[in-house]
Design an enzyme around this catalytic site. Structure first.
Site, PDB file in Angstrom:
ATOM      1  N   ARG A  46     -37.650 -20.100  24.581  1.00  0.00           N
ATOM      2  CA  ARG A  46     -38.424 -19.658  23.426  1.00  0.00           C
ATOM      3  C   ARG A  46     -37.540 -19.787  22.190  1.00  0.00           C
ATOM      4  O   ARG A  46     -36.352 -20.056  22.290  1.00  0.00           O
ATOM      5  CB  ARG A  46     -38.942 -18.238  23.636  1.00  0.00           C
ATOM      6  CG  ARG A  46     -37.901 -17.287  24.244  1.00  0.00           C
ATOM      7  CD  ARG A  46     -38.083 -15.899  23.804  1.00  0.00           C
ATOM      8  NE  ARG A  46     -37.937 -15.826  22.351  1.00  0.00           N
ATOM      9  CZ  ARG A  46     -36.775 -15.901  21.730  1.00  0.00           C
ATOM     10  NH1 ARG A  46     -35.623 -16.034  22.386  1.00  0.00           N
ATOM     11  NH2 ARG A  46     -36.714 -15.849  20.415  1.00  0.00           N
ATOM     12  N   GLY A  47     -38.179 -19.547  21.019  1.00  0.00           N
ATOM     13  CA  GLY A  47     -37.448 -19.751  19.770  1.00  0.00           C
ATOM     14  C   GLY A  47     -37.707 -21.182  19.317  1.00  0.00           C
ATOM     15  O   GLY A  47     -37.572 -22.121  20.108  1.00  0.00           O
ATOM     16  N   ALA A  48     -38.082 -21.325  18.048  1.00  0.00           N
ATOM     17  CA  ALA A  48     -38.570 -22.617  17.567  1.00  0.00           C
ATOM     18  C   ALA A  48     -37.624 -23.803  17.859  1.00  0.00           C
ATOM     19  O   ALA A  48     -38.044 -24.801  18.458  1.00  0.00           O
ATOM     20  CB  ALA A  48     -38.874 -22.512  16.085  1.00  0.00           C
ATOM     21  N   ARG A  85     -47.441 -24.427  23.079  1.00  0.00           N
ATOM     22  CA  ARG A  85     -47.364 -23.366  22.062  1.00  0.00           C
ATOM     23  C   ARG A  85     -47.672 -24.007  20.708  1.00  0.00           C
ATOM     24  O   ARG A  85     -47.065 -25.008  20.348  1.00  0.00           O
ATOM     25  CB  ARG A  85     -45.978 -22.697  22.056  1.00  0.00           C
ATOM     26  CG  ARG A  85     -45.665 -21.988  23.382  1.00  0.00           C
ATOM     27  CD  ARG A  85     -44.515 -21.023  23.262  1.00  0.00           C
ATOM     28  NE  ARG A  85     -44.877 -19.860  22.481  1.00  0.00           N
ATOM     29  CZ  ARG A  85     -43.999 -18.959  22.039  1.00  0.00           C
ATOM     30  NH1 ARG A  85     -42.713 -19.106  22.303  1.00  0.00           N
ATOM     31  NH2 ARG A  85     -44.393 -17.905  21.339  1.00  0.00           N
ATOM     32  N   GLN A 197     -38.353  -9.269  22.150  1.00  0.00           N
ATOM     33  CA  GLN A 197     -37.246 -10.215  21.937  1.00  0.00           C
ATOM     34  C   GLN A 197     -36.029  -9.531  21.329  1.00  0.00           C
ATOM     35  O   GLN A 197     -34.922 -10.059  21.371  1.00  0.00           O
ATOM     36  CB  GLN A 197     -37.693 -11.371  21.026  1.00  0.00           C
ATOM     37  CG  GLN A 197     -38.606 -12.369  21.689  1.00  0.00           C
ATOM     38  CD  GLN A 197     -40.080 -12.051  21.439  1.00  0.00           C
ATOM     39  OE1 GLN A 197     -40.437 -10.897  21.237  1.00  0.00           O
ATOM     40  NE2 GLN A 197     -40.919 -13.067  21.448  1.00  0.00           N
ATOM     41  N   ASP A 237     -40.585 -19.995  12.415  1.00  0.00           N
ATOM     42  CA  ASP A 237     -41.202 -20.958  13.344  1.00  0.00           C
ATOM     43  C   ASP A 237     -41.837 -22.118  12.605  1.00  0.00           C
ATOM     44  O   ASP A 237     -42.080 -23.178  13.179  1.00  0.00           O
ATOM     45  CB  ASP A 237     -42.242 -20.250  14.215  1.00  0.00           C
ATOM     46  CG  ASP A 237     -41.526 -19.341  15.208  1.00  0.00           C
ATOM     47  OD1 ASP A 237     -41.127 -18.237  14.810  1.00  0.00           O
ATOM     48  OD2 ASP A 237     -41.315 -19.781  16.353  1.00  0.00           O
ATOM     49  N   ASN A 247     -43.265 -16.470  10.969  1.00  0.00           N
ATOM     50  CA  ASN A 247     -42.280 -15.999  11.943  1.00  0.00           C
ATOM     51  C   ASN A 247     -42.938 -14.923  12.814  1.00  0.00           C
ATOM     52  O   ASN A 247     -44.121 -14.603  12.648  1.00  0.00           O
ATOM     53  CB  ASN A 247     -41.035 -15.465  11.222  1.00  0.00           C
ATOM     54  CG  ASN A 247     -39.875 -15.226  12.168  1.00  0.00           C
ATOM     55  OD1 ASN A 247     -39.523 -16.111  12.955  1.00  0.00           O
ATOM     56  ND2 ASN A 247     -39.283 -14.047  12.140  1.00  0.00           N
ATOM     57  N   LYS A 248     -42.193 -14.391  13.722  1.00  0.00           N
ATOM     58  CA  LYS A 248     -42.705 -13.426  14.704  1.00  0.00           C
ATOM     59  C   LYS A 248     -43.510 -12.307  14.038  1.00  0.00           C
ATOM     60  O   LYS A 248     -43.102 -11.798  12.988  1.00  0.00           O
ATOM     61  CB  LYS A 248     -41.506 -12.856  15.478  1.00  0.00           C
ATOM     62  CG  LYS A 248     -41.830 -11.863  16.566  1.00  0.00           C
ATOM     63  CD  LYS A 248     -42.829 -12.369  17.589  1.00  0.00           C
ATOM     64  CE  LYS A 248     -42.405 -13.667  18.239  1.00  0.00           C
ATOM     65  NZ  LYS A 248     -43.488 -14.341  18.965  1.00  0.00           N
TER      66      LYS A 248
HETATM   67  O1  MRU Z   1     -42.399 -16.249  20.414  1.00  0.00           O
HETATM   68  P1  MRU Z   1     -40.952 -16.631  20.278  1.00  0.00           P
HETATM   69  O2  MRU Z   1     -40.029 -15.679  20.963  1.00  0.00           O
HETATM   70  O3  MRU Z   1     -40.706 -18.074  20.633  1.00  0.00           O
HETATM   71  O4  MRU Z   1     -40.726 -16.482  18.726  1.00  0.00           O
HETATM   72  C1  MRU Z   1     -39.464 -16.729  18.192  1.00  0.00           C
HETATM   73  C2  MRU Z   1     -39.355 -16.326  16.779  1.00  0.00           C
HETATM   74  O5  MRU Z   1     -40.294 -15.912  16.129  1.00  0.00           O
HETATM   75  C3  MRU Z   1     -38.034 -16.558  16.170  1.00  0.00           C
HETATM   76  O6  MRU Z   1     -37.712 -15.557  15.261  1.00  0.00           O
HETATM   77  C4  MRU Z   1     -38.156 -17.912  15.470  1.00  0.00           C
HETATM   78  O7  MRU Z   1     -38.491 -18.900  16.405  1.00  0.00           O
HETATM   79  C5  MRU Z   1     -36.972 -18.320  14.799  1.00  0.00           C
HETATM   80  S1  MRU Z   1     -35.889 -18.899  15.997  1.00  0.00           S
HETATM   81  C6  MRU Z   1     -34.519 -19.495  15.548  1.00  0.00           C
END
Ligand code: MRU
Length: 343
Positions: A46-48, A85, A197, A237, A247-248
């Site tokens: 996970r994470g962009a 996703r 997270q 993201d 973002n999240k």
């Molecule tokens: O749903 P996730 O855990 O993939 O979401 C991740 C986030 O929102 C992070 O903050 C974002 O991807 C930035 S990652 C470097």
């Protein structure tokens, strides 16, 4: 600092399983396109930036599975990966970059070329993250020196650390560099319901010896109001050409609280997270995850949007691998217009 994705035996894509962390450190070997797509979908990765890199390897693995790959295989692979996703633009960007690259070559070399390109994307991510770390640390070190604070107190949301990238991270990379520079730090870590997270963030900060405290998502405003937060830093993201930051879920409320209390709100991202093809964050598809992640009480329905959009006017600055930029269209198009992906 850990690496989150690597190749083993020239055959398997290995990942750190983020659904097992922080309780157990387990590696998972992915050998098929279906396994890679599933790992992204269920958030083992996970994470962009990291899902972008994983999906890039997914193209290579998918081509290897098709004995003599054709353009039709490429389309199917793309559809499979992009469907996993929808919000983080890095995924689509990385898949399309690998596909564009292989299409320049004869089909017999597609598998090799795809693995090489995926590897290049991974290595570029490492370099970009480190560079974000240096630029962000310069900014935060200035803040620290101007405030004459004894400890720099940072609030972060979700996980944008080494677990969200190949290594280093985006929002946490500046903190790792500040640690190297000997700046005393404390990090308020939002729990980040419903997937928590924040526990990943607390785990990796603790691994790197950075003092941190987990707080419930609603506590950030309280600590800001009491003057216990010097800056907020988050990842992204997808960021639009006018600087709207997706973002999240919950990021927006932190930005609003930071604005109310005059606290700088920074967003750290590699250039692969820009989507200059859209102007406004309202154009971004927000992933809606299973309501069962929110509750299973049975007497009410639930909604589970995974991301929100923080408008550009709430963003103090964007920290990228090329330096620090204002969140507005003129600046971003001038700086990234010629190189940024246009999905
Ligand atoms: O749903 P996730 O855990 O993939 O979401 C991740 C986030 O929102 C992070 O903050 C974002 O991807 C930035 S990652 C470097």
């Amino acid at each position: 600092m850990r690496r989150t994705i690597w190749l083993e035996d020239d055959e398997s894509v290995c990942i750190l399983d983020q659904t097992a962390l922080p309780l157990r450190e387990e590696c998972v070997r992915l050998k098929t396109l279906a396994e890679i797509a599933r790992a992204i979908e269920v958030m083992q990765v996970r994470g962009a930036p990291l899902i972008g890199v994983t999906a890039a390897y997914g193209v290579a693995v998918g081509l290897r599975e098709a004995a003599s790959p054709t353009a039709a295989n490429l389309n199917t692979i793309r559809r499979t990966l992009v469907a996993t996703r929808p919000t983080a633009v890095n995924l689509r960007w990385a898949v399309d970059r690998v596909i564009r690259r292989v299409a320049e070559h004869p089909t017999s070399s597609w598998v090799d070329i795809a693995f090489k390109e995926a590897h290049a994307i991974a290595e570029e991510d490492v370099a970009a993250s480190r560079s974000i770390g240096e630029h962000g640390a310069d900014l935060l070190e200035t803040l620290y020196r101007n405030k004459e604070a004894r400890t720099l107190r940072i609030l972060t949301h979700c996980n944008a650390g080494f677990l969200a990238t190949v290594t280093w991270g985006t929002a946490l990379a500046p903190l790792y560099v500040l640690k190297e520079r000997g700046i005393p730090l404390h990090v308020w870590v939002d729990e980040t319901r419903p997937r928590n997270q924040g526990y990943l963030t607390a785990w990796e900060l603790s691994q790197e010896g950075i003092s941190n405290t987990v707080i419930v998502d609603n506590a950030g405003g309280h600590f800001m109001q009491r003057g216990e937060v010097d800056a907020v830093i988050v990842g992204s993201d997808r960021t639009t050409r006018r600087g709207d930051v997706c973002n999240k879920i919950g990021t927006l409320l932190k930005a609003l609280a930071a604005r109310a209390y005059g606290i700088p709100f920074y967003v750290a991202l590699p250039s692969s997270t820009f989507d200059l093809s859209i102007e406004s964050g309202s154009e971004i598809e927000i992933e809606e995850r299973d309501p069962s992640e929110v509750h299973s009480l049975g007497f009410s329905t639930a909604r589970n949007p995974a991301f929100d959009v923080t408008e550009a006017h709430l963003v103090t600055a964007l920290i990228t691998e090329r330096g620090v930029f204002a969140a507005n269209e003129e600046t971003l198009v001038a700086a990234f217009g010629s190189t940024s992906p246009s999905p």
